[in-house]
Design a protein around this motif. Structure first.
Motif, PDB file in Angstrom:
ATOM      1  N   PHE A  71       9.771  -0.533 -12.882  1.00  0.00           N
ATOM      2  CA  PHE A  71      11.019  -0.097 -12.264  1.00  0.00           C
ATOM      3  C   PHE A  71      12.123   0.033 -13.297  1.00  0.00           C
ATOM      4  O   PHE A  71      12.852   1.037 -13.331  1.00  0.00           O
ATOM      5  N   ILE A  72      12.255  -0.986 -14.172  1.00  0.00           N
ATOM      6  CA  ILE A  72      13.319  -0.947 -15.182  1.00  0.00           C
ATOM      7  C   ILE A  72      13.124   0.222 -16.144  1.00  0.00           C
ATOM      8  O   ILE A  72      14.077   0.918 -16.512  1.00  0.00           O
ATOM      9  N   THR A  73      11.888   0.459 -16.541  1.00  0.00           N
ATOM     10  CA  THR A  73      11.620   1.537 -17.498  1.00  0.00           C
ATOM     11  C   THR A  73      11.736   2.916 -16.860  1.00  0.00           C
ATOM     12  O   THR A  73      12.391   3.815 -17.404  1.00  0.00           O
ATOM     13  N   LEU A  74      11.093   3.090 -15.717  1.00  0.00           N
ATOM     14  CA  LEU A  74      11.059   4.417 -15.090  1.00  0.00           C
ATOM     15  C   LEU A  74      12.396   4.807 -14.483  1.00  0.00           C
ATOM     16  O   LEU A  74      12.691   6.005 -14.358  1.00  0.00           O
ATOM     17  N   GLN A  75      13.198   3.822 -14.102  1.00  0.00           N
ATOM     18  CA  GLN A  75      14.493   4.155 -13.512  1.00  0.00           C
ATOM     19  C   GLN A  75      15.377   4.890 -14.508  1.00  0.00           C
ATOM     20  O   GLN A  75      16.150   5.780 -14.128  1.00  0.00           O
ATOM     21  N   GLY A 162      -2.454  -7.964  -6.627  1.00  0.00           N
ATOM     22  CA  GLY A 162      -1.611  -7.328  -7.631  1.00  0.00           C
ATOM     23  C   GLY A 162      -0.841  -6.150  -7.055  1.00  0.00           C
ATOM     24  O   GLY A 162       0.353  -5.986  -7.322  1.00  0.00           O
ATOM     25  N   ILE A 163      -1.524  -5.340  -6.253  1.00  0.00           N
ATOM     26  CA  ILE A 163      -0.849  -4.212  -5.602  1.00  0.00           C
ATOM     27  C   ILE A 163       0.203  -4.726  -4.622  1.00  0.00           C
ATOM     28  O   ILE A 163       1.282  -4.134  -4.475  1.00  0.00           O
ATOM     29  N   ALA A 164      -0.088  -5.853  -3.962  1.00  0.00           N
ATOM     30  CA  ALA A 164       0.897  -6.446  -3.049  1.00  0.00           C
ATOM     31  C   ALA A 164       2.138  -6.914  -3.806  1.00  0.00           C
ATOM     32  O   ALA A 164       3.269  -6.788  -3.314  1.00  0.00           O
ATOM     33  N   GLY A 165       1.940  -7.456  -5.032  1.00  0.00           N
ATOM     34  CA  GLY A 165       3.086  -7.845  -5.839  1.00  0.00           C
ATOM     35  C   GLY A 165       3.954  -6.658  -6.213  1.00  0.00           C
ATOM     36  O   GLY A 165       5.189  -6.727  -6.153  1.00  0.00           O
ATOM     37  N   GLY A 166       3.324  -5.553  -6.583  1.00  0.00           N
ATOM     38  CA  GLY A 166       4.082  -4.335  -6.856  1.00  0.00           C
ATOM     39  C   GLY A 166       4.779  -3.795  -5.624  1.00  0.00           C
ATOM     40  O   GLY A 166       5.888  -3.240  -5.706  1.00  0.00           O
ATOM     41  N   TYR A 167       4.145  -3.980  -4.477  1.00  0.00           N
ATOM     42  CA  TYR A 167       4.738  -3.543  -3.199  1.00  0.00           C
ATOM     43  C   TYR A 167       6.045  -4.286  -2.937  1.00  0.00           C
ATOM     44  O   TYR A 167       7.048  -3.673  -2.520  1.00  0.00           O
ATOM     45  N   THR A 172      12.044  -4.399  -2.652  1.00  0.00           N
ATOM     46  CA  THR A 172      13.261  -5.177  -2.877  1.00  0.00           C
ATOM     47  C   THR A 172      14.118  -4.657  -4.027  1.00  0.00           C
ATOM     48  O   THR A 172      15.349  -4.796  -3.997  1.00  0.00           O
ATOM     49  N   GLN A 173      13.502  -4.092  -5.063  1.00  0.00           N
ATOM     50  CA  GLN A 173      14.248  -3.649  -6.245  1.00  0.00           C
ATOM     51  C   GLN A 173      14.423  -2.129  -6.289  1.00  0.00           C
ATOM     52  O   GLN A 173      15.529  -1.641  -6.494  1.00  0.00           O
ATOM     53  N   ALA A 174      13.331  -1.407  -6.109  1.00  0.00           N
ATOM     54  CA  ALA A 174      13.414   0.053  -6.183  1.00  0.00           C
ATOM     55  C   ALA A 174      13.907   0.672  -4.879  1.00  0.00           C
ATOM     56  O   ALA A 174      14.299   1.842  -4.862  1.00  0.00           O
ATOM     57  N   HIS A 175      13.846  -0.111  -3.795  1.00  0.00           N
ATOM     58  CA  HIS A 175      14.300   0.357  -2.477  1.00  0.00           C
ATOM     59  C   HIS A 175      13.596   1.642  -2.034  1.00  0.00           C
ATOM     60  O   HIS A 175      14.215   2.578  -1.535  1.00  0.00           O
TER      61      HIS A 175
END
Length: 257
Positions: A71-75, A162-167, A172-175
């Motif tokens: 998220f931080i990089t791609l944003q 792992g996919i759930a963690g990204g979810y 919460t962050q990328a909205h």
């Protein structure tokens, strides 16, 4: 120094030959159907219980960190919509198979070596031979097969968590909508992505089971030897998993891309 060096080389070559013949005897017993399935199921339960909690926690944390870093990089490039693809492909192709195999070798693999090593130092393996029972069939084959069957299951659990963690990070962050995350994940993952990681797991399981069973079966030196051979088994497993991952990744990318 030269005689000592040659002696060390000879000793390593001898142990390598013993390990190869040891693996051959295991595979021969399996293909001849000399498998104690009740013992295999018991070993699957024990090895799975030893590893499941730490695999779940590590996988959830890995997926969360991947999502956050992605998220931080791609944003900054205005491309946060690619977070689901980044998380899913990274986990399925590389991270889940490797991390889970390393954790498994450090937990269940060490347990296999310690169990067999203790039996050997206490002459239980020799007692098994004296009773007319093949110790490889009775002690090694169930542990070997259980390792090969449990590790792929743990990897699937690792990928899901792992996919759930990204979810969670995506929500919460990328909205981004949860449905969008799931749709992008399913769209990004192909058969090649899943089976390329699964092929690695198959080889990792054989390598870990082979090394840990061999080191435990030929343990020497009493209680101190059990600790020393267990440490060697885990270290060799780590090295073998990482090196084989490099080779398998090159082969897979060459043929399937």
């Amino acid at each position: 120094m030269i005689p000592r060096f040659l002696k060390n080389i000879l000793r390593h070559l001898q142990s390598t030959g013993e390990a190869i013949f040891f693996l051959g005897s295991i595979i021969s017993l399996i293909f001849r159907g000399r498998v104690r399935w009740n013992d295999v199921l018991n070993q699957m339960y024990e090895q799975g219980v030893q590893s499941i909690v730490i695999v779940m926690l590590t996988s959830l944390a890995t997926g969360t960190v991947l999502g956050l870093q992605g998220f931080i990089t791609l944003q900054s490039f205005g491309a946060k919509e690619f977070i689901p693809r980044l998380v899913a492909l990274s986990l399925l192709r590389e991270l889940s198979p490797v991390f889970t195999s390393l954790i498994f070798s450090g937990k269940a693999g060490a347990g296999i070596t310690a169990e067999l090593g203790t039996m050997n130092t206490q002459d239980q393996i020799q007692a098994t031979r004296a009773m007319g029972v093949d110790p490889v069939e009775y002690l090694v084959v169930p542990r070997f097969l259980a390792c090969c069957l449990v590790l792929p299951i743990l990897v699937i659990i690792s990928e899901i968590l792992g996919i759930a963690g990204g979810y969670m990070i995506t929500l919460t962050q990328a909205h981004l909508p949860g449905a969008f995350y799931l749709h992008q994940t399913v769209q990004a993952v192909g058969y090649i992505d899943f089976f390329s990681g699964f092929i690695k797991v198959f080889f990792f399981a054989i390598i870990i089971a082979w090394i840990c069973c061999y080191q435990g079966f030929f343990t020497q030196g009493g209680a101190t030897g059990v600790g020393r051979f267990t440490t060697k088994a885990v270290a060799y497993s780590y090295i073998a998993v990482i090196v084989s991952d490099t080779v398998l990744t090159k082969i897979i990318l060459t043929f399937w891309g």
